[in-house]
Design an enzyme around this catalytic site. Sequence first.
Site, PDB file in Angstrom:
ATOM      1  N   ARG A 259      68.488  37.766  39.091  1.00 51.81           N
ATOM      2  CA  ARG A 259      67.427  36.999  39.784  1.00 51.81           C
ATOM      3  C   ARG A 259      66.679  35.747  39.246  1.00 51.81           C
ATOM      4  NH1 ARG A 259      65.347  41.834  43.655  1.00 51.81           N
ATOM      5  NH2 ARG A 259      67.375  42.934  44.000  1.00 51.81           N
ATOM      6  N   ARG A 274      59.120  42.092  35.787  1.00 51.68           N
ATOM      7  CA  ARG A 274      59.936  40.902  36.552  1.00 51.68           C
ATOM      8  C   ARG A 274      60.499  40.373  35.454  1.00 51.68           C
ATOM      9  NH1 ARG A 274      58.991  39.648  41.823  1.00 51.68           N
ATOM     10  NH2 ARG A 274      57.159  40.504  41.771  1.00 51.68           N
ATOM     11  N   GLU A 348      56.143  48.221  43.094  1.00 52.45           N
ATOM     12  CA  GLU A 348      57.342  48.494  43.867  1.00 52.45           C
ATOM     13  C   GLU A 348      58.183  48.832  42.802  1.00 52.45           C
ATOM     14  OE1 GLU A 348      60.619  46.047  46.179  1.00 52.45           O
ATOM     15  OE2 GLU A 348      58.596  45.186  46.221  1.00 52.45           O
ATOM     16  N   SER A 351      63.190  49.736  47.404  1.00 49.13           N
ATOM     17  CA  SER A 351      63.055  49.149  48.561  1.00 49.13           C
ATOM     18  C   SER A 351      64.037  49.394  49.626  1.00 49.13           C
ATOM     19  CB  SER A 351      62.944  47.384  48.658  1.00 49.13           C
ATOM     20  OG  SER A 351      62.752  46.777  49.778  1.00 49.13           O
ATOM     21  N   ARG A 389      62.439  48.135  35.075  1.00 50.94           N
ATOM     22  CA  ARG A 389      60.983  48.417  35.637  1.00 50.94           C
ATOM     23  C   ARG A 389      60.732  49.669  35.611  1.00 50.94           C
ATOM     24  NH1 ARG A 389      59.249  45.330  41.378  1.00 50.94           N
ATOM     25  NH2 ARG A 389      59.868  43.535  40.021  1.00 50.94           N
TER      26      ARG A 389
END
Length: 426
Positions: A259, A274, A348, A351, A389
């Site tokens: 990403r 991130r 987070e 999801s 993460r």
Amino acid sequence: MIDPELLRKEPERIREAARLKGFDPETVDLAVTLDRRRRELLAVVERLRAERNALSKRIGSLPPEERHAALTRATVLKERLAQLEPELRDVQNRLQHLLLCLPNPPAPSSPVGSSDEDNVEIRRWGQPPSFPFPPRDHLELGRLLGIIETERAVKLAGSRAYFLKNEGALLEWAVLRFAVDLLLRRGYTLLAPPVLVLDEAMTATGYFPLGREEVYRLERDELNLVGTAEVPLVAYHMDETLEENELPRRYCALSPCFRREVGSAGRDVHGLYRVHQFFKVEQVIICEADPDASRRYHEELLKNAEDILQALELPYRVVQACTGDMGQGQVLKHDVETWMPSRGRYGETHSCSSFHDFQARRARIRYRDRNGRVRYAYTLNNTAVASPRILIPLLEIHQREDGSVRIPEALRPYMGGLEALVPRVT
């Protein structure tokens, strides 16, 4: 993609969805106008084509005195169609693009809000730890344990790059393999998917046309690196018609993900939170077109993620996403946020999303129900676990004063029985 019938019959519902999700309502108005014009043009074009086809069949058998008039009329029809058909194609293309950009209406239970600040907490599990010593963050622990290195990674790969070393690399694979094994025990089919995909697969799953800026693209090959295995897992059945007794289809995949994280400069960029490249175990369900069934499968996907976090002994909370924090296609969305001591808050890590027929319409995934009717399927997905993460809370929560990190019992079989990571640097 939304049902065009919904746009025609309930345009106000789509306008409200645009408002709630932060989309431009004028796009809805333009789509309504184009759809109306498309239907008008199509009716005229089909009538003219039918007349032309009927005339062409008769013209050879007409008497000479009628043939000239028929040929004249055929010329008029040809010229008129030459004018209208390009306009119809243009309107259809513009409408198709707009339909790909319109938001799916959120479920009525979704809280109204503009950002993740308006998400609503549903439940918590576990207690954030209170350390009797100054806790280290995951990068400090990583250096002390000799398992994370960022300086050399940045030299060769640029910002937000990292190396996992020694037991750090093993720990990542342990977490990923533990998640895969849990899903396999629960009846999910494991796929090792392609992560370079065509534009059609990105469009089919809703990542194009609106999400292009987030994607790493190989222009020369016209291929795209996926940001999640959701793309190949959903597109696996693209252009297929399944049988209802074959549903639900449960899939999982372990894949690298990529990403760009456009727009996140200066935000959440410390350490491993991130990054541009990571691994993820994704879970996807394709089911019948039944909102109640979809909600049950949504809870199933959530439970899988929660069971993984509980096995890893990590405190977390589940929040329901507000309308402004939902994506274009999501009908229902829950995030799972895991406690991260160095951030002093939940971050987070998962999801969970329900799309109803939004993705299936784009991917043309149908099924034949018990009555023989062909319908679009419903799709859902959720993260099972994503690394690096997840290593943030895993290292920070299980740390000890001497810098060692306890390995949760669930992971020890994947770490050769190792019970703790111990400092390599004093």
